[in-house]
Design a protein around this motif. Structure first.
Motif, PDB file in Angstrom:
ATOM      1  N   ARG A  80      36.193  37.211  40.911  1.00 36.72           N
ATOM      2  CA  ARG A  80      36.551  37.659  42.255  1.00 36.72           C
ATOM      3  C   ARG A  80      38.061  37.896  42.360  1.00 36.72           C
ATOM      4  N   GLU A  81      38.833  36.934  41.882  1.00 38.68           N
ATOM      5  CA  GLU A  81      40.288  37.058  41.948  1.00 38.68           C
ATOM      6  C   GLU A  81      40.791  38.228  41.109  1.00 38.68           C
ATOM      7  N   SER A  82      40.223  38.374  39.922  1.00 36.20           N
ATOM      8  CA  SER A  82      40.617  39.484  39.054  1.00 36.20           C
ATOM      9  C   SER A  82      40.314  40.828  39.707  1.00 36.20           C
ATOM     10  N   GLU A  83      39.144  40.944  40.325  1.00 36.34           N
ATOM     11  CA  GLU A  83      38.772  42.215  40.946  1.00 36.34           C
ATOM     12  C   GLU A  83      39.644  42.543  42.141  1.00 36.34           C
ATOM     13  N   LEU A  84      40.064  41.547  42.895  1.00 37.08           N
ATOM     14  CA  LEU A  84      41.001  41.806  43.988  1.00 37.08           C
ATOM     15  C   LEU A  84      42.299  42.410  43.438  1.00 37.08           C
ATOM     16  N   ILE A  85      42.784  41.848  42.334  1.00 34.53           N
ATOM     17  CA  ILE A  85      44.015  42.343  41.706  1.00 34.53           C
ATOM     18  C   ILE A  85      43.831  43.778  41.215  1.00 34.53           C
ATOM     19  N   ILE A  86      42.699  44.048  40.575  1.00 30.81           N
ATOM     20  CA  ILE A  86      42.441  45.382  40.015  1.00 30.81           C
ATOM     21  C   ILE A  86      42.328  46.426  41.122  1.00 30.81           C
ATOM     22  N   LEU A  87      41.622  46.099  42.188  1.00 32.96           N
ATOM     23  CA  LEU A  87      41.477  47.054  43.293  1.00 32.96           C
ATOM     24  C   LEU A  87      42.830  47.359  43.942  1.00 32.96           C
ATOM     25  N   LEU A  88      43.646  46.342  44.135  1.00 32.14           N
ATOM     26  CA  LEU A  88      44.977  46.571  44.701  1.00 32.14           C
ATOM     27  C   LEU A  88      45.805  47.474  43.791  1.00 32.14           C
ATOM     28  N   THR A  89      45.707  47.246  42.483  1.00 24.80           N
ATOM     29  CA  THR A  89      46.463  48.057  41.538  1.00 24.80           C
ATOM     30  C   THR A  89      45.991  49.506  41.553  1.00 24.80           C
ATOM     31  N   GLY A  90      44.678  49.692  41.570  1.00 24.94           N
ATOM     32  CA  GLY A  90      44.127  51.039  41.647  1.00 24.94           C
ATOM     33  C   GLY A  90      44.560  51.757  42.910  1.00 24.94           C
ATOM     34  N   ALA A  91      44.599  51.017  44.020  1.00 23.30           N
ATOM     35  CA  ALA A  91      45.017  51.613  45.291  1.00 23.30           C
ATOM     36  C   ALA A  91      46.483  52.028  45.244  1.00 23.30           C
ATOM     37  N   LYS A  92      47.328  51.156  44.731  1.00 22.70           N
ATOM     38  CA  LYS A  92      48.762  51.456  44.678  1.00 22.70           C
ATOM     39  C   LYS A  92      49.038  52.694  43.831  1.00 22.70           C
ATOM     40  N   PHE A  93      48.364  52.811  42.680  1.00 20.02           N
ATOM     41  CA  PHE A  93      48.626  53.929  41.779  1.00 20.02           C
ATOM     42  C   PHE A  93      47.742  55.149  42.073  1.00 20.02           C
ATOM     43  N   LYS A  94      47.071  55.103  43.217  1.00 23.51           N
ATOM     44  CA  LYS A  94      46.240  56.219  43.673  1.00 23.51           C
ATOM     45  C   LYS A  94      45.282  56.679  42.577  1.00 23.51           C
ATOM     46  N   SER A  95      44.708  55.690  41.898  1.00 20.90           N
ATOM     47  CA  SER A  95      43.735  55.976  40.853  1.00 20.90           C
ATOM     48  C   SER A  95      42.338  55.838  41.444  1.00 20.90           C
ATOM     49  N   GLU A  96      41.819  56.970  41.906  1.00 20.93           N
ATOM     50  CA  GLU A  96      40.510  56.943  42.537  1.00 20.93           C
ATOM     51  C   GLU A  96      39.432  56.473  41.573  1.00 20.93           C
ATOM     52  N   ALA A  97      39.542  56.875  40.312  1.00 15.83           N
ATOM     53  CA  ALA A  97      38.545  56.475  39.329  1.00 15.83           C
ATOM     54  C   ALA A  97      38.589  54.975  39.096  1.00 15.83           C
ATOM     55  N   GLU A  98      39.776  54.401  38.940  1.00 14.37           N
ATOM     56  CA  GLU A  98      39.883  52.956  38.735  1.00 14.37           C
ATOM     57  C   GLU A  98      39.291  52.210  39.915  1.00 14.37           C
ATOM     58  N   PHE A  99      39.616  52.648  41.113  1.00 19.42           N
ATOM     59  CA  PHE A  99      39.098  51.991  42.306  1.00 19.42           C
ATOM     60  C   PHE A  99      37.570  52.109  42.345  1.00 19.42           C
ATOM     61  N   ASP A 100      37.059  53.327  42.146  1.00 22.47           N
ATOM     62  CA  ASP A 100      35.609  53.546  42.186  1.00 22.47           C
ATOM     63  C   ASP A 100      34.873  52.698  41.148  1.00 22.47           C
ATOM     64  N   ILE A 101      35.405  52.665  39.937  1.00 23.80           N
ATOM     65  CA  ILE A 101      34.757  51.927  38.856  1.00 23.80           C
ATOM     66  C   ILE A 101      34.627  50.451  39.202  1.00 23.80           C
ATOM     67  N   HIS A 102      35.628  49.907  39.892  1.00 27.73           N
ATOM     68  CA  HIS A 102      35.653  48.457  40.113  1.00 27.73           C
ATOM     69  C   HIS A 102      35.066  48.015  41.453  1.00 27.73           C
ATOM     70  N   VAL A 103      34.677  48.943  42.298  1.00 25.28           N
ATOM     71  CA  VAL A 103      34.060  48.545  43.564  1.00 25.28           C
ATOM     72  C   VAL A 103      32.772  47.763  43.324  1.00 25.28           C
ATOM     73  N   GLY A 104      31.925  48.271  42.456  1.00 22.97           N
ATOM     74  CA  GLY A 104      30.671  47.571  42.166  1.00 22.97           C
ATOM     75  C   GLY A 104      30.906  46.199  41.569  1.00 22.97           C
ATOM     76  N   GLU A 105      31.869  46.114  40.647  1.00 22.28           N
ATOM     77  CA  GLU A 105      32.201  44.826  40.031  1.00 22.28           C
ATOM     78  C   GLU A 105      32.718  43.858  41.098  1.00 22.28           C
ATOM     79  N   ALA A 106      33.531  44.372  42.012  1.00 22.44           N
ATOM     80  CA  ALA A 106      34.097  43.529  43.062  1.00 22.44           C
ATOM     81  C   ALA A 106      33.005  42.976  43.975  1.00 22.44           C
TER      82      ALA A 106
END
Length: 215
Positions: A80-106
């Motif tokens: 859970r903690e790791s996914e919060l970090i990953i989603l924030l990082t994807g959002a900051k770098f405007k990486s739609e693919a990174e964000f999309d990929i990790h939504v399900g994991e989150a």
């Protein structure tokens, strides 16, 4: 697909990629070996995300894969903690693919869709520490309270605030460093892990953005 997953609409599925990596029939023996190693270690997701482009340079692909495995599965942080970090990082770098990929994991890690949708990203709400505090933290605290897990609040909120400050300013203040360290148990190594996850997924985000990899 769960109801929560169906409530999220990915934005990167229609991307036309610039480069997906070398074709299997044109790979060297080293590339073929690395490709199979990655597939064996990722039976559910396969050769998705940045791994295709990385395979073009085996000396980059090999340590990238190893570091990814470590920061994803071998830290002291919960999923859970790791996914919060990953989603924030994807959002900051405007990486739609990174964000999309990790939504399900989150969501599988217990993060609700309301919290995910509250992460400032895109053209509507600019990513900033202020907007994380304004939009995300109240919903995160509400989610924690509703499930009756005060121990999560003890860690989730300081982790999110540390990461948001790091992503906005490229560092953290002395106060943020000491406060986060204290709230996470007093060990500097946890902050090393958090910083490593941010750094690795910034690298992933750049790769996905440059080569326009779809989720």
């Amino acid at each position: 697909m769960s109801y929560q997953e169906s409530a999220y609409i990915p934005t990167s599925t229609t991307f036309q990629s610039r480069y997906n990596g070398p074709c299997p029939e044109n790979m060297t023996e080293e590339q073929k070996y690395l490709r199979q190693t990655i597939l064996d270690s990722r039976p559910r997701t396969g050769l998705s995300g940045p791994f295709g482009p990385w395979l073009a340079v085996p000396s980059i692909a090999r340590p990238s894969q190893e570091l990814g495995k470590i920061v994803r599965y071998e830290t002291s942080l919960s999923m859970r903690e790791s996914e919060l970090i990953i989603l924030l990082t994807g959002a900051k770098f405007k990486s739609e693919a990174e964000f999309d990929i990790h939504v399900g994991e989150a969501m599988r890690a217990g993060i609700g869709i309301d919290v995910i949708n509250s992460i400032p990203r895109g053209d509507d709400v600019e990513f900033s520490l202020e907007n994380v505090k304004k939009h995300m933290i109240p919903l995160l605290e509400k989610e924690i309270t509703s499930v009756g897990k005060g121990d999560l609040q003890h860690r989730d909120v300081p982790i999110v605030l540390f990461v948001a400050e790091l992503l906005e300013t490229n560092t953290v203040s002395d106060e943020t460093y000491s406060t986060t360290k204290q709230l996470l148990g007093g060990d500097d190594s946890v902050l090393v892990e958090i910083t490593a996850i941010v750094g690795y997924y910034a690298y992933v985000a750049y790769t996905l953005n440059v080569f326009r990899i779809a989720s």
